[in-house]
Every structure is written in C-alpha cells, then in structure tokens.
Design an enzyme around this catalytic site. Sequence first.
Site: not given
Length: 530
Positions: A500, A472, A240
């Site tokens: 995610h 996601d 991320s």
Amino acid sequence: MHTRRRPRSLRAHRSLRAYGTLIAAAGLLVSACSTGHSTSAASPAGAAVLRALPAATPSELSAYYGQRPDWRDCGVEGFQCATLKAPLDYADPAAGDIRLAVARKKATGPGERLGSLLVNPGGPGGSAVDYLQSYAGIGYPAEVRARYDMVAVDPRGVARSEPVECLNGRRMDAYTQTDTTPDDAREKTALADAYKGFAEACGRRSAKVLRHVSTVEAARDMDVVRAALGDEKLTYVGASYGTFLGATYAGLFPERVGRLVLDGAMDPSLPARKMNQDQTAGFETAFRSFAKDCVRRSDCPLGGAGTPPEQVGKNLKAFFRQLDATPLDTGDADGRRLGEALATTGVIAAMYDEGAWPMLREALTAAMKEKDGAGLLVLSDSYYERGADGRYANLMSANAAVNCLDLPPAFSSPEEVEKGVPDFEKASPVFGEGLAWASLSCAYWPVKPTGEPRSIAAKGSAPIVVVGTTRDPATPYAWARALASQLSAGTLLTYDGDGHTAYGRGSACIDSAINRYLLEGTPPKNGKRC
C-alpha cells in the site's frame, strides 16, 4: 496508518501498529464531498464536480486566517506543538470553534528553506501528528527534511483534535469480534445490532463534532493552517485517504496548490458500494500475490509448491470456517479468543505491506498447526490500534464518522447486503462476503451524510503528482489513474509492485522522482513507471 513502518518478528510485536493506511470494518469509504459552501456542476460524464471556493477569504473567517502558532516543546525531541482554531461550522462561524492539534519539526538545513511540508498518513482517522513524530519527521529523505519544516495537523475529530469517541475497552473488543459472515437470521440480527450500537454510542458521546468532520471541512482547516504557517501555497504529501483530503483541498483552493503528492490515490467520483467493491477486489489481488509467494516457501501453511492461488484461498476460507465454529486460544490477558472476524482482520492487515508476509505465514502456521491464535490477534490489534492495556486509539471511531458523513451508505438494510454479496464474492472469493456485510455499518449512522460522489478537476492548479501501486490492496491502481485523469494538472506516477502506497517503501525510482518534485518543483513525466 504508519504506512511505512516495517514489521519485526512475531515475538517482538505485541504492540504492533498497522503497516498500511488503516481502514474500518465498514471499508474505506471516501468521497469528494461538498458542504453548503461549494456548488457543483455536471461533468461531461454526468458526474458532479467539486467546485472551487471564492479566492478571497470571507471577512468572517479573517480571525482564523490571522492566527499564528504559539509553538511549544511537545515532549518528543526535536518537535514543537501548537493549537490552532477553526470554525466548528464554516456555514456559521459564530457557532463556536474546534481546536486543531499541529506539530512541526523545523528544517534542519543546509540549503534554502522551502517552507512547510504538511503530511497526512490517511485513514480517515490516522493521527498525522503521531505519523510525523514516529516516521515522517525522522524518516523522510534527509534532503527533504533539510529544506522543509515538516508539519502535521490531526484532522478534526481525530486523535488530539477534539476526537470522536464511540465505544471503549471491552465494548470495542466485543464489536471487533462480531461475526461479519452471518450464517442465519440470529447472526444477521446480531451484526445489525452491533452496527446500531456503535452508531448510537458515537451519537451520544460525540454529538458536538459528529456533524462537522467531513473531508471538505478538514480540507478547509488545512487552508487555515497554511495561512497560520505563513505559506502562500500548500505543499503536501498525503497517503491513501490523505490523497482524497489533498485532492479536495486542490478542488476547493486550486490557486493555492503548491507541490502536492497524492500517494495511493482514491477515486472521489465513486459511490460507496462501488468503492467498497473495488477495494474488495484490491484485497483479492494482494492476497493472490501473497499466495504465489507463500507456496514457494517451505513454511507456507496454506499449500505446497505449485498450489494455485485459487486453492490457497479455499484453504484459508476453510480455516476461517473452522474458527467460526471453534475459536482458538490466544493467551490474551482479557480472555479474547481468535474467531473468524479477528483472524480475517489479521490477514487483511498483513496485505498492506509485503514485509509483513513472513509474520503472516508464522501466525497462520501457529494457528493452523499449533492451535495458537496469538499471532493473528497481534496483527488484528495492530489494524484496530488496540494497545496492550486494552485501550483503543480513536482511529475506528473517526474513520466511521468521516466515512458515513462523506457518502451515502453502501447498503441501507441487511436485505440489500444479501443481494449484493454475490458481486462482492465475485470480486474476492476470500474476503467478499465479510466485506459486503461490513459495508452495512453506515446505514445506522445518527447523522445524515453531507457529501456525494464528485470528481475533482482543480482547474488552474499547479501540477499535482498522483502515485499508484499496481497491486495495492486498499487503493486499487485504477483509482490512481482515475484521479490523475480528473485533475486538470494531474500527472500519474506508477509503481509496479505490492503493498500500500509507494513513497519511502524501497523504490529508488519512486523516491527520486518525488524528491525532485518536492525540492525542484519538476514533476515526473506523466505515465512514468517504476
């Protein structure tokens, strides 16, 4: 962050941590930003480009690059810890130091040691040291841990690395309960005042570090750590926001790129408003996937078999409106009740990992049918990293500090938000209004942003693997495609699925491709899908 931690039963989760990379109420605002040490040029599309730093290490930084860690037992079996120094201000190294917390777990063998593998779980604001000790150092594939020293550094301003501090305890409780879907002028003023109060507290309590927690500075710190570890090149897995941190490193130091995996990738070329709006659409995509799964199950409180996702969303919004008028009891020792803000956060937290969907159904059923808000409060607390003792980790403080420094704010006034709400609601009928108003928080930040949207090419780097998940919620798949296309040596690996990030979440296809890259240096074929 703890993107790969699986949920247990609701009753066992009073101290639940978030399932995916955590984002602040302000949204996940990340950018490829620069400091005075890098210059930019226009890309063919007219966007700025992050330019590499000179290959030679400046003499004034030689003492930092010459450090060696003094490893010690850090109280967690099998792990060692150390503290390294970096300049607080790279433009003025004589202005003082900042201390960086580093941890490692040495390669277990057998096989030839390949060096250090740095990991970062995202955020910004997630503790990489916690992530290493709770997951990566024991949960990464055994063949990877056998060949690499697993290493983590808490970025500047995060956790053990001179953390940014803002609100604590009861004041943070009040902040997280602030209504982010204001119905009238009074509530709009209250929301703006909450953002102002949070920003003022950060400026008052963290004046030393607040101007120096940008992603560019954190990426430069990683190069200091690389040198201190004795590695010629950086091998790294970032999730991320960690992908933005890793991509920024590659842009600044392309010749020092070893094997980089950027999982759940960000697009650093986007301005804050576009990024927040894209992410809002990502949560809508994830919610629709949850809704389709929910109505096929007998315990779904939002609709029966055949109920379309649009109606499931309307049912959830109606429930949120009820909470806005009449919050629910939670049994919380500090007297917190479940209002719309905490309930929305709880639902969003469960979107990060489809493994949390059963818990979300259970929590929604308890709230909607039994008037018990405890389950959704647990999910919300996991998102904010609030402990059972009422204390918060510095996640939310660091998140805001980095985001608000990296990019100009998405909105500068409540009036701008009101004009932008329709676009956010188009992106997500369920979450759009609240996420639009949450995007106002950086407008009141006490430190001016130092970054701007920039694409990252990292010309001359070794191959970089960029991973995207098609549904996601927090890092939409389009961002992975964008970053892979920006990087001169980017290769895109796609996971067709929910949740995610992708590595270590159950796909043998993804895991084998990444493991081979880390162990053999062979990236997957560009465009490979799993």
